[in-house]
Design a protein around this motif. Structure first.
Motif, PDB file in Angstrom:
ATOM      1  N   GLY A 190      38.368 -54.565  45.179  1.00  0.00           N
ATOM      2  CA  GLY A 190      39.630 -54.089  44.913  1.00  0.00           C
ATOM      3  C   GLY A 190      40.106 -53.301  45.417  1.00  0.00           C
ATOM      4  O   GLY A 190      41.420 -53.347  46.416  1.00  0.00           O
ATOM      5  N   LEU A 191      40.178 -51.892  45.296  1.00  0.00           N
ATOM      6  CA  LEU A 191      40.683 -51.020  45.221  1.00  0.00           C
ATOM      7  C   LEU A 191      40.074 -50.817  46.561  1.00  0.00           C
ATOM      8  O   LEU A 191      41.723 -49.697  47.405  1.00  0.00           O
ATOM      9  CB  LEU A 191      40.063 -49.818  44.839  1.00  0.00           C
ATOM     10  CG  LEU A 191      40.272 -49.821  43.300  1.00  0.00           C
ATOM     11  CD1 LEU A 191      39.521 -48.759  42.493  1.00  0.00           C
ATOM     12  CD2 LEU A 191      41.708 -49.367  42.564  1.00  0.00           C
ATOM     13  N   ASP A 216      43.227 -60.209  49.636  1.00  0.00           N
ATOM     14  CA  ASP A 216      42.206 -59.357  49.325  1.00  0.00           C
ATOM     15  C   ASP A 216      42.036 -59.152  47.578  1.00  0.00           C
ATOM     16  O   ASP A 216      40.806 -59.581  47.055  1.00  0.00           O
ATOM     17  CB  ASP A 216      40.662 -58.964  50.207  1.00  0.00           C
ATOM     18  CG  ASP A 216      40.488 -60.502  51.453  1.00  0.00           C
ATOM     19  OD1 ASP A 216      41.049 -61.242  51.145  1.00  0.00           O
ATOM     20  OD2 ASP A 216      40.490 -59.417  51.957  1.00  0.00           O
ATOM     21  N   ALA A 217      42.428 -57.695  47.367  1.00  0.00           N
ATOM     22  CA  ALA A 217      42.847 -57.197  46.556  1.00  0.00           C
ATOM     23  C   ALA A 217      43.380 -58.132  45.363  1.00  0.00           C
ATOM     24  O   ALA A 217      43.107 -58.023  44.200  1.00  0.00           O
ATOM     25  CB  ALA A 217      43.781 -56.306  47.127  1.00  0.00           C
ATOM     26  N   ARG A 224      45.256 -55.217  35.838  1.00  0.00           N
ATOM     27  CA  ARG A 224      46.256 -55.636  35.744  1.00  0.00           C
ATOM     28  C   ARG A 224      47.219 -55.260  36.208  1.00  0.00           C
ATOM     29  O   ARG A 224      48.334 -55.227  36.484  1.00  0.00           O
ATOM     30  CB  ARG A 224      46.951 -55.854  34.190  1.00  0.00           C
ATOM     31  CG  ARG A 224      47.808 -56.536  33.651  1.00  0.00           C
ATOM     32  CD  ARG A 224      48.087 -56.389  32.133  1.00  0.00           C
ATOM     33  NE  ARG A 224      47.165 -57.091  31.923  1.00  0.00           N
ATOM     34  CZ  ARG A 224      45.803 -56.813  30.334  1.00  0.00           C
ATOM     35  NH1 ARG A 224      45.879 -55.377  30.588  1.00  0.00           N
ATOM     36  NH2 ARG A 224      44.624 -57.376  30.245  1.00  0.00           N
ATOM     37  N   GLN A 225      47.591 -53.760  36.055  1.00  0.00           N
ATOM     38  CA  GLN A 225      49.071 -52.858  36.734  1.00  0.00           C
ATOM     39  C   GLN A 225      48.608 -53.048  37.851  1.00  0.00           C
ATOM     40  O   GLN A 225      50.017 -52.957  38.829  1.00  0.00           O
ATOM     41  CB  GLN A 225      48.576 -51.341  36.449  1.00  0.00           C
ATOM     42  CG  GLN A 225      49.833 -50.728  36.813  1.00  0.00           C
ATOM     43  CD  GLN A 225      50.921 -51.052  35.857  1.00  0.00           C
ATOM     44  OE1 GLN A 225      50.976 -51.151  34.940  1.00  0.00           O
ATOM     45  NE2 GLN A 225      52.230 -51.075  36.716  1.00  0.00           N
ATOM     46  N   GLN A 226      47.979 -52.835  38.789  1.00  0.00           N
ATOM     47  CA  GLN A 226      47.988 -53.210  40.030  1.00  0.00           C
ATOM     48  C   GLN A 226      48.793 -54.346  40.806  1.00  0.00           C
ATOM     49  O   GLN A 226      49.343 -55.095  41.607  1.00  0.00           O
ATOM     50  CB  GLN A 226      46.239 -53.214  41.181  1.00  0.00           C
ATOM     51  CG  GLN A 226      46.291 -51.582  40.788  1.00  0.00           C
ATOM     52  CD  GLN A 226      46.767 -50.908  41.932  1.00  0.00           C
ATOM     53  OE1 GLN A 226      47.538 -51.151  42.333  1.00  0.00           O
ATOM     54  NE2 GLN A 226      46.048 -49.549  41.883  1.00  0.00           N
ATOM     55  N   LEU A 227      48.479 -55.706  39.782  1.00  0.00           N
ATOM     56  CA  LEU A 227      48.709 -56.777  39.450  1.00  0.00           C
ATOM     57  C   LEU A 227      49.646 -57.031  39.887  1.00  0.00           C
ATOM     58  O   LEU A 227      50.735 -57.464  40.603  1.00  0.00           O
ATOM     59  CB  LEU A 227      47.532 -58.102  38.887  1.00  0.00           C
ATOM     60  CG  LEU A 227      46.522 -58.520  39.845  1.00  0.00           C
ATOM     61  CD1 LEU A 227      45.786 -59.721  38.742  1.00  0.00           C
ATOM     62  CD2 LEU A 227      46.631 -59.434  40.970  1.00  0.00           C
ATOM     63  N   GLN A 228      50.318 -56.465  38.451  1.00  0.00           N
ATOM     64  CA  GLN A 228      51.892 -56.289  38.433  1.00  0.00           C
ATOM     65  C   GLN A 228      52.586 -55.900  39.541  1.00  0.00           C
ATOM     66  O   GLN A 228      53.705 -56.307  39.924  1.00  0.00           O
ATOM     67  CB  GLN A 228      52.245 -55.405  37.590  1.00  0.00           C
ATOM     68  CG  GLN A 228      52.041 -56.540  36.015  1.00  0.00           C
ATOM     69  CD  GLN A 228      51.862 -55.916  35.013  1.00  0.00           C
ATOM     70  OE1 GLN A 228      52.400 -54.565  35.074  1.00  0.00           O
ATOM     71  NE2 GLN A 228      51.556 -56.411  33.397  1.00  0.00           N
TER      72      GLN A 228
END
Length: 319
Positions: free
Chosen positions: A273-274, A284-285, A308-312
Motif C-alpha cells: 500500500g505504501l 491499488d493503495a 485507516r488514516q491513509q484511507l481517510q
C-alpha cells in the motif's frame, strides 16, 4: 539463502541482517561484534544496494553490534532511515526489529546456519578459562572467615532461643496451679484440619469434560476457517478453545502459527500500500489498506492505524 564462508566468523553477533522486502529480498549479511556494517549504494559498502533511485545515499547507514543490541546510525544528510514508521538519526535495536531505507526493509534475526565446530570449541574454552580465572579471586581466607561468621551467628541464635524458653518455663512453674495457663487443643485440631484440606486440594484444576468437548469443537471450527484461507476467524475460534482449556496443545500450536502468518500478510499488504501510494497508484493503495482493516485483529497495531488514516486521507481527496 547465500552460502557464508566459515572463515568469516571472527566474533559473530547473535543476529544477521536480512532484506525481507524490496531490492535484494532474501539476501543475508553477517554481523560481527565491533565491526560496523556500512549500508548504501556505494561500491565500498558492506551491504551494497544495487538501485538507481536517488533516495539512497552512497553511504546511507551504519549498523554496529554491541553484545545483544545493535546500534543503527543514519549517515545520510539528505535521506532518512525509518524505524517503526519514524525517521531516526540514531537507534538502538534488538533481535526481531526492522528498519527501512527507501522501499527496502531490513530485519535482524537469528542466523539459519550453525557456526563452525572449531569456533564453538574456542568460545567454550575461553569461557572455561575466564571462569577458572575469576574463581581464583575467592581466596581460602575469605571462605573461612565467612564460615566462621555464620557459625557464630548460629550459636547466638540458639543461645537466645534457649534462654527465652527456660525463662517461660520458670515463670509458669512459679504460678499457683489454678492460675497456670491450660493447654488448648482446639486450635491444634483446626490447624491439622486445614493442613489436611490443603494436602487434599489439587495443585492444578483440571478442565471439565464439557469444557474439553467445547474446546475441541472450537478447534475444529478454527481448522475449517484456516483451511479455507480465513486465518482471522480461525484465530478467534482457537483463542476461545485456549480460554476454556489453557493447555490445549493443538489449539496453541495452530494459534501461534496462524498469528505469525497473519502478521506477515498484514506487513506485506502494508508495504504494498505504501509503495502504491508513493507511485500515485491510488486505487491499488486503497485496496491494500482495506484488506489490512478487514484482516486485522488488533486495532492498535501501527499498521492498522496507519492504513485507516491513509484511507481517510485518500477518500477526502477523492471528494
Amino acid at each position: 539463502m547465500p552460502t557464508l564462508d566459515p572463515k568469516m566468523y571472527r566474533q559473530p553477533a547473535e543476529c544477521v541482517l536480512k532484506i525481507i522486502n524490496g531490492t535484494g529480498i532474501g539476501h543475508v549479511y553477517p554481523v560481527f561484534i565491533g565491526s560496523p556494517l556500512i549500508i548504501g549504494k556505494g561500491a565500498s559498502c558492506d551491504v551494497l544496494l544495487e538501485v538507481l533511485t536517488d533516495n539512497i545515499s552512497h553511504k546511507h547507514a551504519r549498523l554496529t553490534a554491541r553484545g545483544d543490541s545493535y546500534f543503527l546510525e543514519n549517515l545520510s544528510q539528505s535521506h532518512s532511515v525509518v524505524v517503526n514508521n519514524r525517521a531516526v538519526d540514531e537507534k538502538l535495536l534488538i533481535e526481531g526489529e526492522r528498519f527501512q531505507i527507501d522501499d527496502i526493509t531490513f530485519l535482524l534475526e537469528p542466523p539459519e546456519f550453525e557456526f563452525p565446530k572449531e569456533q564453538k570449541k574456542k568460545k567454550a574454552g575461553l569461557k572455561a578459562g575466564l571462569a577458572g580465572f575469576s574463581g581464583k579471586k575467592i581466596t581460602l581466607r575469605r571462605v573461612l572467615s565467612l564460615v566462621l561468621s555464620l557459625f557464630l551467628l548460629l550459636l547466638v541464635v540458639i543461645f537466645l532461643g534457649k534462654g527465652e524458653k527456660e525463662e517461660n518455663i520458670t515463670s509458669e512453674d512459679s504460678l499457683p496451679a489454678q492460675q497456670q495457663p491450660q493447654k488448648k487443643q482446639a486450635p491444634q485440631q483446626k490447624e491439622t484440619r486445614k493442613e489436611s484440606e490443603a494436602k487434599a486440594t489439587p495443585k492444578e484444576v483440571r478442565p471439565k469434560e464439557a469444557d474439553r468437548k467445547k474446546a475441541d469443537e472450537y478447534f475444529r471450527k478454527g481448522m475449517f476457517f484456516y483451511e479455507n484461507n480465513d486465518p482471522k476467524n480461525a484465530i478467534l475460534f482457537w483463542r476461545k478453545a485456549v480460554a476454556l482449556v489453557p493447555r490445549h496443545d493443538r489449539a496453541l500450536t495452530w494459534l501461534e502459527k496462524a498469528e505469525a502468518e497473519l502478521d506477515s500478510t498484514i506487513e506485506e499488504h502494508y508495504q504494498s500500500g505504501l509503495k502504491a501510494l508513493k507511485y500515485m497508484r491510488t486505487d491499488d493503495a486503497v485496496k491494500e489498506f482495506e484488506i489490512i482493516l478487514d484482516m486485522a485483529l488488533d486495532g492498535k497495531d501501527f499498521r492498522v492505524t496507519g492504513a485507516r488514516q491513509q484511507l481517510q486521507d485518500l477518500r477526502q481527496k477523492q471528494k
